[in-house]
Write an enzyme that holds these catalytic residues in place. Structure first.
Site: not given
Ligand code: PAF
Length: 285
Positions: A32-34, A37, A61
């Site tokens: 879910a890169l933005h 990142h 986690q």
């Protein structure tokens, strides 16, 4: 970009990089890169000959009532973004590849893993350190890149690397913010338009604390009280913690005589967001 889904092929590719005397950088992500990142990727590209990115939504986690199931997964888009950035290796294993049946070994950084987010997310940091230790063993990078937004995670990973003599340099990159100040996070995707507005209180709180600090306030309790006033103006946001701590030990500080971390976590609707600022009396801002 070479895409690897198994530990074996990733290890072989990483070994090949080192055989050719090239430096290798790793950017661990949950996808879910933005832009946050991508800023890590760009820093890694500037620092290392070859850049590997991992995408793995690490079940270890997430607590039983957390958002593992609905965590945003945008794999195709992520691949396109990483290709555009010129990433060399993508490691995107399945949960079974990372945690085969029978796996019972964990890495715990005692005394730090139960602070800040660790208090309200028991087991979270154990999951992070276990997967990051595994990624470090699989890829064996020279440098690994993490965002300052997860300040507690950084302290814990640094401690782990030091305690376990893992030969990797941890490189920290600044928080990337939206134009209105909200720290970029994959979880921002959960926010309704109203929540998105309310979420700005996290940044407003940090600005309030920073401005009082810049005016000479060094008493942690006074700074926290000023920050809490800002929070009280936004009843839709439920504060989880608001602490001023030593950035390495994560222990609360009473007076800010050295670099200190003001960290906040809050629920905006059902979305938990975090943010922080480092307050350093030796740095003129
Ligand atoms: O910061 C994250 O996205 C995750 O905690 C990490 C470091 C990729 C481990 O799963």
């Amino acid at each position: 970009m070479k895409t690897c889904t198994t530990i074996g092929e990733t290890r072989a590719d990483a070994l090949d990089v080192r055989k050719h005397g090239k430096s290798l950088g790793l950017v661990p992500t949950m996808g879910a890169l933005h832009e946050g990142h991508l800023s890590l990727v760009r820093t890694a590209k500037a620092r290392c000959d070859v850049v590997a990115v991992s995408i793995f939504v690490n079940p270890l986690q997430f607590g039983p009532n957390e958002d593992l199931g609905k965590y945003p997964r945008t794999y195709q888009r992520d691949v396109e973004l990483l290709e555009k950035e010129g990433v060399d290796i993508l490691f995107s294993p399945s949960p079974e590849e990372m945690y085969p049946a029978g796996a019972v070994t964990y890495v715990t950084v005692e005394g730090l893993s139960d602070k800040l987010c660790g208090k309200s997310r028991p087991g979270h940091f154990r999951g992070v350190t276990t997967v990051v230790a595994k990624l470090f063993h699989i890829v064996q990078p020279d440098c690994a890149f993490f965002g300052q937004k997860d300040a507690a995670q950084i302290a814990i990973i640094r401690r782990m690397v030091c305690d376990l003599n893992i030969p990797v340099e941890i490189v920290i990159c600044p928080i990337v913010r939206e134009p209105d100040g909200l720290a970029m996070s994959s979880r921002n995707a959960y926010l309704s338009p109203q929540d998105r507005k309310s979420a700005l209180v996290l940044h407003a709180f940090l600005k309030q604390i920073s401005s009082q600090f810049d005016q000479g306030e060094r008493d942690a309790a006074a700074l926290i009280a000023a920050g809490k006033k800002v929070f009280s103006l936004e009843p839709a946001v439920c504060l989880d913690y608001l602490e001023i701590v030593d950035p390495d030990t994560l222990n609360p500080v009473e007076r800010l005589n050295g670099p200190s971390l003001a960290a906040v976590a809050a629920y905006v609707g059902s979305t938990r967001l975090i943010d922080n600022v480092v307050l350093d009396p030796t740095v003129k801002r």
